[in-house]
Motif scaffolding. Structure first.
Motif, PDB file in Angstrom:
ATOM      1  N   GLN A  33       0.844  -1.198   0.000  1.00  0.00           N
ATOM      2  CA  GLN A  33       0.000   0.000   0.000  1.00  0.00           C
ATOM      3  C   GLN A  33       0.877   1.245   0.000  1.00  0.00           C
ATOM      4  N   ARG A 145      -3.609  -3.034  10.828  1.00  0.00           N
ATOM      5  CA  ARG A 145      -3.905  -2.731   9.427  1.00  0.00           C
ATOM      6  C   ARG A 145      -3.641  -1.266   9.102  1.00  0.00           C
ATOM      7  N   TYR A 146      -3.057  -1.019   7.956  1.00  0.00           N
ATOM      8  CA  TYR A 146      -2.746   0.301   7.388  1.00  0.00           C
ATOM      9  C   TYR A 146      -1.578   1.006   8.083  1.00  0.00           C
ATOM     10  N   GLU A 302      -5.856   2.952  11.519  1.00  0.00           N
ATOM     11  CA  GLU A 302      -7.095   2.690  10.784  1.00  0.00           C
ATOM     12  C   GLU A 302      -8.100   3.838  10.834  1.00  0.00           C
ATOM     13  N   VAL A 305      -7.748   6.523   7.968  1.00  0.00           N
ATOM     14  CA  VAL A 305      -7.836   6.168   6.551  1.00  0.00           C
ATOM     15  C   VAL A 305      -9.258   6.391   6.042  1.00  0.00           C
ATOM     16  N   VAL A 308      -9.364   3.364   0.611  1.00  0.00           N
ATOM     17  CA  VAL A 308      -8.333   2.482   0.082  1.00  0.00           C
ATOM     18  C   VAL A 308      -8.767   2.108  -1.327  1.00  0.00           C
ATOM     19  N   LEU A 332      -5.195   5.784   0.478  1.00  0.00           N
ATOM     20  CA  LEU A 332      -4.191   4.782   0.146  1.00  0.00           C
ATOM     21  C   LEU A 332      -4.480   4.161  -1.212  1.00  0.00           C
ATOM     22  N   ASP A 334      -3.790   0.655  -3.241  1.00  0.00           N
ATOM     23  CA  ASP A 334      -3.497  -0.730  -2.887  1.00  0.00           C
ATOM     24  C   ASP A 334      -2.850  -1.452  -4.070  1.00  0.00           C
TER      25      ASP A 334
END
Length: 490
Positions: A33, A145-146, A302, A305, A308, A332, A334
């Motif tokens: 990412q 995550r992220y 998270e 964000v 994505v 983001l 991906d």
């Protein structure tokens, strides 16, 4: 490979470009990412200082906020280097290590500095990015995550508090509710006595409150002379003079945002008030510490964000940035997935990288697709990507997806005669990878430089028609099924 790039003022594309060639001391990383930020938007609009002084030219592969997984080393990896397949984050600034500033330990001031995705080094908004080995920081597999894509902006926040000498009794004001502003609120909430957020976006201010801000203020109503430390993270020129008004005597003001417009203020006030003003460039020495902050939950990624998007939506990502956002600030792109599947049909890694990559990534054919989690399968000299594996794995019409056509040994329970039941339920419509049939294809799969060149559908059809010869019983071996030819990956 695919690469998202800016081709001119206001123009972006997802192009096909060669995989970076190996160079001594480098590692090829498979991007997962990439964050798109205001610095990238400045390049798109032509206002970037790097573009104006000639360090950036079009077309430009951007991407300096990113993480991925190690695909291959160009030469023998040094002791302690991240293992192939492990997650890493790349440091944006890459110093030369040879100049007098580097020798003095001031690597951020390197006279021959390069920055991934900005100037001197290709950005990470691509399937693969080539990075100096020393510019990688390993990530724990349990990282939230992220978080990997937010390490880069967070290191500048850590640098701001480090240089401003944050104290446990500080009353902190953070100006701006973008990515770095909200990260600064989280940090100050954990380590300072109190933190207030100042901004113009109501949803952003509400997020700051959620992250622990004791109070939130609109930019034109913030308390004056009330804070011992002010972090300016908005990048608005007017916020600099606002920060000076909010600082009490003897305070520190750290400028994280990058304002491009001139402002007017009385320099003597800095002397009379004893205010320290600090310009924060980056936090090149804080990557490991910042990874730990995310891993420990001191910083959260998270909630920051907003979107994505797939790599193909690079234009939409920049359009969202241009329109402005309310609330979560980060967008983001991906490029995700495991190591090889994003190579196009017939495309290959450079030879030296490919050889070392395959040396690390060969898997026994006896593993199921579920165990492999879409990693490459080796059949003879052919590397099969995720699409090929799915085709061979048995996405055929059959009895509830559990029986491969023409295979009387494959029962609905997924158990072949003489074979113990394998654990784990299968998803509906997906059979088991028939390794005997796959092995029968060895020697007849179209291969160019170690990469399968046949379409998944072709392999699927040939797999169904395959009729391997029955094997002779072996001592202690299971019988009743034909033997697969030996495989070099065993």
């Amino acid at each position: 490979m695919r690469a998202a790039r800016i081709t001119g003022l206001g123009r972006t594309e997802l192009a096909t470009v060669p995989v970076p060639q190996p160079e001594a001391g480098t590692v090829l990383v498979r991007t997962r990412q990439v964050g798109v930020c205001g610095t990238d938007l400045e390049i798109l609009h032509g206002t970037s200082a790097f573009l104006q002084d000639g360090r950036i030219t079009f077309p430009h592969v951007f991407g300096h906020e990113w993480y991925g997984e190690v695909a291959a080393y160009a030469d023998e990896p040094p002791q302690g280097a991240p293992a192939v397949g492990s997650l890493v984050v790349g440091r944006t600034m890459v110093p030369c290590g040879r100049c007098d500033r580097c020798h003095a330990g001031r690597t951020q001031m390197c006279a021959a500095l390069s920055e991934i995705g900005l100037y001197g080094l290709q950005g990470a908004a691509a399937d693969y990015v080539r990075v100096p080995v020393h510019a990688l920081t390993p990530l724990p597999p349990t990282l939230p995550r992220y978080a990997g894509a937010l390490i880069e902006p967070a290191v500048s926040v850590v640098e701001a508090f480090e240089r401003a000498r944050l104290r446990f009794d500080d009353r902190v004001a953070v100006i701006g509710t973008g990515t770095m502003g909200l990260l600064a609120v989280q940090f100050a909430h954990r380590y300072a006595a109190a933190v207030d957020a100042v901004g113009i976006d109501e949803a952003g201010l509400e997020l700051a409150r959620r992250f622990g801000a004791n109070a939130v203020h609109h930019a034109d109503a913030a308390p004056q002379g009330a804070y011992s430390l002010v972090i300016e993270a908005s990048g608005a020129a007017s916020a600099f003079t606002g920060a000076l008004r909010m600082a009490r005597r003897g305070a520190r003001v750290a400028l994280v945002g990058v304002a491009r417009e001139p402002v007017s203020f009385v320099p003597g006030e800095l002397s009379l008030q004893g205010v320290d003003v600090l310009g924060i460039q980056h936090g090149i020495s804080h990557y490991d510490r910042t990874v730990a902050l995310f891993a420990q939950g001191a910083l959260q990624a998270e909630p920051l964000v907003a979107e994505v998007l797939a790599a193909e939506s690079v234009g939409e990502a920049f359009a969202l940035l241009e329109r402005g956002r309310s609330g979560p600030p980060k967008i983001l792109l991906d490029f995700g997935g495991p190591l090889l599947p994003r190579l196009q049909q017939g495309e290959r890694l450079p030879h030296r990288l490919r050889r070392k990559h395959l040396g690390h990534q060969r898997f026994r054919l006896e593993r199921t697709l579920r165990e492999q989690r879409d990693r490459p399968v080796v059949v003879g000299d052919a590397v099969l990507d995720a699409e090929h594996v799915h085709a061979l794995e048995g996405e055929f019409p059959g009895d509830e997806g559990d029986r491969l056509p023409g295979d009387p040994h494959q029962r609905d329970t997924g158990t072949a005669p003489g074979h113990p039941q394998r654990t784990g339920e299968r998803r509906g419509g997906t059979g088991r990878l028939d390794h005997q049939r796959v092995g029968a294809l060895r020697g007849s799969v179209g291969v160019v430089d170690g990469v399968c060149t046949e379409a998944p559908g072709q392999l699927q059809a040939r797999l169904v028609d395959a009729d391997p010869r029955p094997r002779q019983p072996r001592t202690g071996a299971r019988t009743g099924r034909p033997a697969a030819p030996s495989c070099r990956c065993r």
